[in-house]
Design a protein around this motif. Structure first.
Motif, PDB file in Angstrom:
ATOM      1  N   LYS A 234       0.785  -1.216  -0.006  1.00 15.40           N
ATOM      2  CA  LYS A 234       0.003   0.109   0.206  1.00 15.40           C
ATOM      3  C   LYS A 234       1.050   1.451   0.071  1.00 15.40           C
ATOM      4  CE  LYS A 234      -3.556  -2.526   2.638  1.00 15.40           C
ATOM      5  NZ  LYS A 234      -2.775  -3.691   2.856  1.00 15.40           N
TER       6      LYS A 234
ATOM      7  N   TYR B 146       2.284   4.351   1.668  1.00 14.02           N
ATOM      8  CA  TYR B 146       2.385   4.754   3.222  1.00 14.02           C
ATOM      9  C   TYR B 146       3.129   6.051   3.291  1.00 14.02           C
ATOM     10  CZ  TYR B 146       0.904   0.112   4.424  1.00 14.02           C
ATOM     11  OH  TYR B 146       0.208  -1.097   4.584  1.00 14.02           O
TER      12      TYR B 146
ATOM     13  N   ASN C 234      -0.932   3.214  10.869  1.00 12.80           N
ATOM     14  CA  ASN C 234      -1.602   2.610   9.814  1.00 12.80           C
ATOM     15  C   ASN C 234      -2.537   1.371  10.363  1.00 12.80           C
ATOM     16  OD1 ASN C 234      -0.481   3.908   7.276  1.00 12.80           O
ATOM     17  ND2 ASN C 234       1.328   3.118   8.525  1.00 12.80           N
TER      18      ASN C 234
ATOM     19  N   ASN D  95      -5.634   1.137  10.579  1.00  9.82           N
ATOM     20  CA  ASN D  95      -7.007   0.805   9.664  1.00  9.82           C
ATOM     21  C   ASN D  95      -6.366   0.040   8.415  1.00  9.82           C
ATOM     22  OD1 ASN D  95      -5.694   3.034   8.837  1.00  9.82           O
ATOM     23  ND2 ASN D  95      -7.453   4.015   7.979  1.00  9.82           N
ATOM     24  N   LYS D  96      -5.355   0.142   7.839  1.00 11.13           N
ATOM     25  CA  LYS D  96      -4.740  -0.523   6.879  1.00 11.13           C
ATOM     26  C   LYS D  96      -4.327  -1.850   6.908  1.00 11.13           C
ATOM     27  CE  LYS D  96      -3.616   4.175   4.832  1.00 11.13           C
ATOM     28  NZ  LYS D  96      -2.746   4.919   4.307  1.00 11.13           N
TER      29      LYS D  96
END
Length: 234
Positions: free
Chosen positions: A179, A181, A197, A199-200
């Motif tokens: 992802k 970042y 992070n 929630n990721k």
């Protein structure tokens, strides 16, 4: 299994009693603390270690060379401090496996690493942390779980009881690439990546009851000198 050991810090809190060598090489009954970590990795079937080194790294390289009792040793050398996150990202370039163990070079935690890896793979986790239950402590933050899923990291404060981050992780090799970042070259794995992070990332934590010691302060370093050699008859 492959493992990264973070061994590049300055160890300023311990320099009052250990200043000739980097902190992971602090002597425990005449042997470097890092040797005990290697012994634990050997017992758990780790075949390759990437040593992330910086401060006085020549002393570490001279002791372990490129092989320690059958474990292949590779060095990821920081020319300047990159923080724990930057150090891990650099060291990952020397790994080949899909999932990699990461350990702190100033902490010993008796964890079944094969079991931790299995839990990580079963849950298709981005990050899996070995947790340690503690009582009456204020030196560490706590990790809150819901069915082993990590929900929150709480700041350091006095707690009668809680689970702390034991400093052993299993991470996906692609953890920083899957992802976007917006990471800088230097960053903290804990503060700048994990906590920002939540929630990721798919993160799990599992509690282990084995012996735990962090030699970052003189008091606990002295405790390690008494108890740690008994684990390996050294």
């Amino acid at each position: 299994m492959e493992a990264i050991i973070l061994a590049g810090g300055l160890g300023t809190r311990l320099q009052s009693i250990v200043n000739e060598v980097p902190k992971p090489m602090a002597p425990i009954k005449g042997e470097p603390f890092l040797k005990y970590i290697f012994e634990h990795l050997k017992r758990n079937g780790v075949s390759k270690v990437i040593l992330s080194v910086g401060y006085k790294h020549e002393k570490i390289i001279k002791y372990f060379n490129d092989n320690y009792e059958g474990i292949n040793v590779v060095y990821s050398i920081e020319k300047e401090l990159l923080g724990t996150g930057g150090a891990i990202r650099k060291a990952l370039s020397f790994t080949k496996e899909k999932n990699v163990i990461v350990l702190n070079g100033d902490t010993f935690f008796d964890v079944n690493l094969r079991l931790l890896m299995d839990k990580h793979e079963e849950n298709n986790s981005d990050l899996t942390i070995a947790l340690k239950s503690m009582r009456n402590f204020d030196r560490y933050g706590t990790v809150l779980l819901q069915q082993n899923r990590i929900m929150k990291f709480q700041e350091k404060r006095y707690e009668k009881y809680g689970n702390i981050n034991g400093g052993i992780y299993v991470i996906k090799k692609r953890i920083f690439k899957d992802k976007e970042y917006n990471l800088s070259e230097k960053f903290s794995f804990e503060k700048d990546f994990i906590e920002k992070n939540m929630n990721k990332l798919k993160m799990f934590g599992f509690v282990f009851n084995g012996y735990f010691v962090d030699i970052g302060i003189p008091e606990d370093y002295q405790k390690a000198n008494i108890k740690l050699p008994n684990y390996f008859n050294i």
